[in-house]
Design a protein around this motif. Structure first.
Motif, PDB file in Angstrom:
ATOM      1  N   LEU A   1      42.714  43.048  54.010  1.00  0.00           N
ATOM      2  CA  LEU A   1      42.339  41.784  53.379  1.00  0.00           C
ATOM      3  C   LEU A   1      43.304  41.434  52.241  1.00  0.00           C
ATOM      4  N   LEU A   2      43.841  42.456  51.568  1.00  0.00           N
ATOM      5  CA  LEU A   2      44.707  42.242  50.411  1.00  0.00           C
ATOM      6  C   LEU A   2      46.193  42.271  50.757  1.00  0.00           C
ATOM      7  N   ASP A   3      46.524  42.699  51.983  1.00  0.00           N
ATOM      8  CA  ASP A   3      47.923  42.905  52.351  1.00  0.00           C
ATOM      9  C   ASP A   3      48.683  41.572  52.471  1.00  0.00           C
ATOM     10  N   ASN A   4      50.003  41.661  52.409  1.00  0.00           N
ATOM     11  CA  ASN A   4      50.893  40.497  52.587  1.00  0.00           C
ATOM     12  C   ASN A   4      50.614  39.373  51.600  1.00  0.00           C
ATOM     13  N   GLY A   5      50.404  39.750  50.338  1.00  0.00           N
ATOM     14  CA  GLY A   5      50.210  38.719  49.322  1.00  0.00           C
ATOM     15  C   GLY A   5      48.818  38.137  49.278  1.00  0.00           C
ATOM     16  N   SER A   6      47.865  38.767  49.915  1.00  0.00           N
ATOM     17  CA  SER A   6      46.459  38.322  49.896  1.00  0.00           C
ATOM     18  C   SER A   6      46.291  36.852  50.263  1.00  0.00           C
ATOM     19  N   PRO A   7      46.750  36.427  51.464  1.00  0.00           N
ATOM     20  CA  PRO A   7      46.639  35.007  51.823  1.00  0.00           C
ATOM     21  C   PRO A   7      45.192  34.508  51.833  1.00  0.00           C
ATOM     22  N   THR A   8      44.263  35.394  52.173  1.00  0.00           N
ATOM     23  CA  THR A   8      42.853  34.994  52.191  1.00  0.00           C
ATOM     24  C   THR A   8      42.411  34.557  50.803  1.00  0.00           C
ATOM     25  N   LEU A   9      42.826  35.309  49.790  1.00  0.00           N
ATOM     26  CA  LEU A   9      42.428  34.985  48.422  1.00  0.00           C
ATOM     27  C   LEU A   9      43.249  33.834  47.847  1.00  0.00           C
ATOM     28  N   ARG A  10      44.455  33.637  48.371  1.00  0.00           N
ATOM     29  CA  ARG A  10      45.284  32.518  47.887  1.00  0.00           C
ATOM     30  C   ARG A  10      44.715  31.179  48.375  1.00  0.00           C
ATOM     31  N   ARG A  11      44.316  31.157  49.672  1.00  0.00           N
ATOM     32  CA  ARG A  11      43.735  29.921  50.219  1.00  0.00           C
ATOM     33  C   ARG A  11      42.310  29.747  49.679  1.00  0.00           C
ATOM     34  N   TYR A  12      41.528  30.743  49.915  1.00  0.00           N
ATOM     35  CA  TYR A  12      40.115  30.834  49.537  1.00  0.00           C
ATOM     36  C   TYR A  12      39.298  29.611  49.958  1.00  0.00           C
ATOM     37  N   SER A  13      39.460  29.297  51.242  1.00  0.00           N
ATOM     38  CA  SER A  13      38.623  28.246  51.838  1.00  0.00           C
ATOM     39  C   SER A  13      37.204  28.784  51.978  1.00  0.00           C
ATOM     40  N   SER A  14      36.327  27.961  52.471  1.00  0.00           N
ATOM     41  CA  SER A  14      34.949  28.389  52.687  1.00  0.00           C
ATOM     42  C   SER A  14      34.898  29.576  53.651  1.00  0.00           C
ATOM     43  N   ALA A  15      35.720  29.507  54.705  1.00  0.00           N
ATOM     44  CA  ALA A  15      35.762  30.602  55.675  1.00  0.00           C
ATOM     45  C   ALA A  15      36.332  31.874  55.040  1.00  0.00           C
ATOM     46  N   ASP A  16      37.346  31.720  54.184  1.00  0.00           N
ATOM     47  CA  ASP A  16      37.931  32.872  53.495  1.00  0.00           C
ATOM     48  C   ASP A  16      36.915  33.514  52.566  1.00  0.00           C
ATOM     49  N   ALA A  17      36.176  32.673  51.837  1.00  0.00           N
ATOM     50  CA  ALA A  17      35.162  33.186  50.919  1.00  0.00           C
ATOM     51  C   ALA A  17      34.089  33.962  51.684  1.00  0.00           C
ATOM     52  N   SER A  18      33.745  33.477  52.855  1.00  0.00           N
ATOM     53  CA  SER A  18      32.754  34.174  53.680  1.00  0.00           C
ATOM     54  C   SER A  18      33.300  35.529  54.153  1.00  0.00           C
ATOM     55  N   ALA A  19      34.610  35.559  54.472  1.00  0.00           N
ATOM     56  CA  ALA A  19      35.235  36.816  54.901  1.00  0.00           C
ATOM     57  C   ALA A  19      35.225  37.842  53.776  1.00  0.00           C
ATOM     58  N   VAL A  20      35.443  37.382  52.545  1.00  0.00           N
ATOM     59  CA  VAL A  20      35.406  38.275  51.385  1.00  0.00           C
ATOM     60  C   VAL A  20      33.996  38.813  51.181  1.00  0.00           C
ATOM     61  N   ALA A  21      33.007  37.925  51.264  1.00  0.00           N
ATOM     62  CA  ALA A  21      31.614  38.357  51.107  1.00  0.00           C
ATOM     63  C   ALA A  21      31.243  39.381  52.181  1.00  0.00           C
ATOM     64  N   ALA A  22      31.723  39.137  53.411  1.00  0.00           N
ATOM     65  CA  ALA A  22      31.437  40.059  54.513  1.00  0.00           C
ATOM     66  C   ALA A  22      32.105  41.420  54.286  1.00  0.00           C
ATOM     67  N   THR A  23      33.285  41.419  53.650  1.00  0.00           N
ATOM     68  CA  THR A  23      33.979  42.677  53.361  1.00  0.00           C
ATOM     69  C   THR A  23      33.199  43.503  52.349  1.00  0.00           C
ATOM     70  N   PHE A  24      32.743  42.849  51.281  1.00  0.00           N
ATOM     71  CA  PHE A  24      31.926  43.565  50.296  1.00  0.00           C
ATOM     72  C   PHE A  24      30.670  44.154  50.954  1.00  0.00           C
ATOM     73  N   GLU A  25      30.036  43.356  51.794  1.00  0.00           N
ATOM     74  CA  GLU A  25      28.821  43.819  52.465  1.00  0.00           C
ATOM     75  C   GLU A  25      29.136  44.972  53.408  1.00  0.00           C
ATOM     76  N   SER A  26      30.275  44.905  54.082  1.00  0.00           N
ATOM     77  CA  SER A  26      30.657  45.967  55.006  1.00  0.00           C
ATOM     78  C   SER A  26      30.899  47.280  54.275  1.00  0.00           C
ATOM     79  N   VAL A  27      31.553  47.206  53.106  1.00  0.00           N
ATOM     80  CA  VAL A  27      31.774  48.427  52.315  1.00  0.00           C
ATOM     81  C   VAL A  27      30.438  49.034  51.915  1.00  0.00           C
ATOM     82  N   ARG A  28      29.528  48.197  51.452  1.00  0.00           N
ATOM     83  CA  ARG A  28      28.202  48.702  51.044  1.00  0.00           C
ATOM     84  C   ARG A  28      27.485  49.363  52.204  1.00  0.00           C
TER      85      ARG A  28
END
Length: 255
Positions: A171-198
């Motif tokens: 999720l953080l690799d290659n300059g963290s494009p997910t966090l740079r864009r941070y669209s609604s879909a990206d934000a959902s992917a981040v939330a899903a990652t936190f939930e997956s770790v838990r």
């Protein structure tokens, strides 16, 4: 030994870039960058993508944090996961020595770090008494099975931490494009990652408990004792177990 080959297999199954990142994050110089959080600082990270003042109820429903906050938390989680993998490897080394000829009831690290505080041990750990040869063989066989199960649980913990580190790294690799864009879909992917770790680590305490119980029983059986004494030492450095459990709680809190 089989467990060492499993460990090599775990690392080799990772993509080369992920394996390199994991080894880099696990290095002492990288581990020094782990943040020491206070509960106040964690609470201040509770702002969401839409509003820093979103109620706690909303956050509990999985609304992701702001992009900058998510990046800080994810990087810290990634380092902690690498550190946990290191600890699991060290615990495995201790566990592999259980039931060996040199197994005298305590780990060498524990003996060196605190010679005044030694755990209660069974001194006749390698000399079963009042057992027939047939009974001794049965106890020995069962003790080896307990040790094998404990090593399998530790191998599962290694796989768990390596796989979760990969999830966060990608999720953080290659300059963290997910966090740079941070669209609604990206934000959902981040939330899903936190939930997956838990969710992935929800059972790690139970796995660790099974390891300790299994190794304690293995050492008792080797001594010819069917009922594990309350003070039986498991063979793994107790400080190492304590740090592992505290760091596991820290990861859960960050997520």
């Amino acid at each position: 030994p089989q467990c060492r080959s499993q460990r090599v297999g775990i690392m080799q199954r990772l993509p080369a870039n992920v394996r390199s990142a994991l080894l880099s994050d696990a290095a002492p110089v990288a581990q020094q960058n782990i943040k020491r959080w206070t509960m106040r600082a964690l609470a201040m990270c509770g702002g969401t993508a839409s509003s820093g003042d979103a109620p706690a109820e909303t956050r509990r429903r999985g609304v992701p944090p702001r992009a900058d906050v998510a990046e800080v938390l994810l990087n810290d989680v990634k380092l902690r996961l690498a550190g946990q993998l290191n600890r699991t490897v060290e615990m495995t080394k201790d566990a592999e020595a259980v039931l060996s000829i040199s197994d005298d009831g305590r780990s060498s690290r524990q003996e060196q770090s605190d010679p005044k505080q030694k755990p209660k041990v069974i001194r006749a750990i390698n000399q079963p008494v009042r057992l027939s040869p047939k009974e001794q063989m049965a106890y020995e066989s069962q003790s080896q099975l307990e040790k094998k199960a404990a090593l399998k649980n530790l191998a599962d913990l290694e796989t768990l931490h390596a796989g979760t580190h990969q999830l966060v790294h990608e999720l953080l690799d290659n300059g963290s494009p997910t966090l740079r864009r941070y669209s609604s879909a990206d934000a959902s992917a981040v939330a899903a990652t936190f939930e997956s770790v838990r969710s992935r680590h929800a059972m790690s305490v139970e796995l660790m408990a099974d390891v300790v119980i299994g190794l304690r029983r293995a050492r008792s059986l080797r001594a010819g004792i069917d009922l594990t004494p309350a003070g039986q030492f498991c063979g793994i450095d107790l400080m190492l177990i304590d740090v592992f459990l505290r760091e596991r709680l820290g990861i859960q809190l960050l997520c």
